[in-house]
Design a protein around this motif. Sequence first.
Motif, mmCIF file in Angstrom:
data_model
loop_
_atom_site.group_PDB
_atom_site.id
_atom_site.type_symbol
_atom_site.label_atom_id
_atom_site.label_comp_id
_atom_site.label_asym_id
_atom_site.label_seq_id
_atom_site.Cartn_x
_atom_site.Cartn_y
_atom_site.Cartn_z
ATOM 1 N N ASN A 24 -27.956 -29.254 1.939
ATOM 2 C CA ASN A 24 -28.384 -28.038 3.168
ATOM 3 C C ASN A 24 -30.307 -26.573 2.056
ATOM 4 N N LYS A 25 -30.382 -26.630 3.344
ATOM 5 C CA LYS A 25 -31.484 -25.528 3.170
ATOM 6 C C LYS A 25 -31.323 -24.752 1.658
ATOM 7 N N ASP A 462 -26.175 -21.096 8.677
ATOM 8 C CA ASP A 462 -25.428 -22.295 7.971
ATOM 9 C C ASP A 462 -26.039 -22.855 7.919
ATOM 10 N N GLU A 463 -27.168 -23.200 8.253
ATOM 11 C CA GLU A 463 -28.447 -24.073 7.498
ATOM 12 C C GLU A 463 -28.767 -24.205 6.064
ATOM 13 N N TYR A 464 -28.081 -22.969 5.687
ATOM 14 C CA TYR A 464 -28.105 -22.647 4.121
ATOM 15 C C TYR A 464 -27.044 -23.386 3.819
ATOM 16 N N ASP A 465 -27.630 -24.069 2.237
ATOM 17 C CA ASP A 465 -26.566 -24.473 1.483
ATOM 18 C C ASP A 465 -26.320 -23.174 0.269
#
Length: 725
Positions: A24-25, A462-465
């Motif tokens: 993810n981002k 939750d879009e971020y890793d």
Amino acid sequence: MRLKMKSRKIMLFVIIASLVYGQNKKLTFQQAFYFGQPRLTKSLPQIKGWLDDEHYFELSVRDGKSIIEKVNVENNEREVYLDYSQIGLPEGFNLDEAVINNDSYTKFIFERDNDLYYLSVEDNLFKKLTDDKAEEKNPKFSPDGKKVAYTKENNLYYYDIENEIERRLTDDGSDLVYNGRASWVYMEEILGRSTNYAAFWWAPDSRKISFLRFDDSPVPEFILVKADGQHGSIEKQRYPKAGDPNPFVKLGIADLEKNNIVWADFPDDNDQYIAWPVWTRDSQLTVQWMNRQQDTIKIYSIDVKDGSKRLLHTEHQKTWVEWFEDIYFMKNNPGFIIRTGLDGYYHLYLYDGKGKLLKKLTEGADINVTSLELVDEKNNLVYFEGWSNNSTERHLFVVNMNNNKIVKLTDKPGTHACNLSPNGKYFIDRFSCINTPPALLLYEANGELIREIGNSKSDIFDEYDLPKAQLFKIKTEDGYDLPALWYLPEDLDSTKKYPVLISIYGGPNAPTVRNSFPYRLEPQFLAQNGIIYMSVDHRGSGHFGKAGTDLMHRNLGKWEMHDYIEAVKWLRKLPFVDTAKIAINGGSYGGYVTALALTSAPGYFNYGIAEFGVMDWMLYDNVYTERYMDTPDENPDGYRKSSVLNYAENYKGGMLIIHGTMDDNVHMQNSIQLIDKLQRLNKEFEMMFYPNQRHGIRFPHYFHAQKTIAEFIFKNLLNKELATD
């Protein structure tokens, strides 16, 4: 055989950690260090206290206008209690800028051009109270809301709102004598920064005010220099360093009706501390006394008519004692509850009105009480926060005073900070854990969840890793299990070598390893860029109770270095750790520990960022320093061994020193003396000073400081430049 088994566990640990990451981002520097957009977390609702056991106040902003809502606990019905935009105020005044208000948000005080203004919402009344050039400081409403007390030109005053009369209660205030306003060392080390120097307290009946009077004339003067303008300027500060004389302090009781002052019967001696006066039922007064050695504390009841004192309680410890900051005096019957670490862990004790111990309310090393929250005398219940078995967590507990039964009211692993309703019927819990941002939750007193009030986790979180934090323990050679936390680089390859940054504070009873979400996303950002971000706490940091902290007595620096070196030894056994790139950083006490690590243990620590740290305990204030070290005359060997300056010749390089030029807590003198020593020894280092900054680097220099620190980390641990866009 044991080493092989440990290696397998570590490898399994790493494999599991690497599987949790997706594709993810990624965080940017701006998001991690500057709170930049887009934000992964959002603000929680602002709870402004309880109206009663059934309603709490919540502050919200709608269309740029502030509104206080009264929220019903059971059904979440909301009623506009106070709409700031509907309050008629003269031009230039804004209700958001009020300096104080009463608990029911019906009375407010404003400051403008060194004068006070009063607003009564109930009476639709706004008026100016004072009218002179002197500044009124720390205004406080009387309990009945009819008066306001404050200090002015270091004298204590009050204003009778109904009769529109200002009265001065003391008349000897000066540049060295402060009535109701604390000497610097009392504010910093005894009463607390949150007081903003206020040292006066209203009696419950609004007829008397207790206050502390300070005479700073014995205290040495320290000069802070501003470089502004053509000629610069100086700021003089009365600051007692280790071994220096203290201010003289007296406890006064001002009777507003009789217009006189009664002084408590203590000797005129500056080798004592007098603090924490508490008004009890029927407007009776108690106060705490401590000797200069800080190994004995006493609680006295003070007769407000003549100042005579009666001893209620004495505690002595071989190392040091601590103020009873959350002491509770019973309202329905004589007696009090104190929290102390006398037996090695912090517990609650119940005494009768004459100071006789009735019972120990909490028991065992598996319970450690960190704060007393509320006493429900009707049901004989005492609510407290602390930990049970797991020192990295904080929970809310309740103990029954009749049978000593303890119940844990919060069950999720993590950190709970709870705000109880007036009689303990409900509580609001601010909860987070290492990988979950904070949320506000509303509970019944039995721990039954009612609802979630708010969550700081944003829609894009939750879009971020984000690399996940992991809690574990490092066992020392002598058997201590040191709490530790780390963020591993994503997709960690055990065949590669990764640098390590150990972030610490290190002070006595001041843990950094907590099962809570970090304030900033710096740990995740650094791990994302290939750095193992780690925190570890030593045996004196509070995880092992007062008994563990006591080990630091007379030898600050010893056990910190011992245990941090143990952590590095543990890291060196891991195949994926680059042992030539182990860094340490911290501020204040952490700045001290960082500099000590780079000078006394350069074989273990390669780089460090020492932010506004104490470099020699001779240079820090006497209350804090002597609590742990005794005076320099009593403990010369301890002061010598604890000084960073005495290890400077061992330093091999790799340190960045940061300090604010107007730091009035840890004087820049500390860093200057270390720099002078390093220069005389022809040692290489980096430094960054911030003009006019106090303790900690804040705006407008904050962003520059964060960028400087991050660039240092990237340059030395990753051998590359930091991308800041």
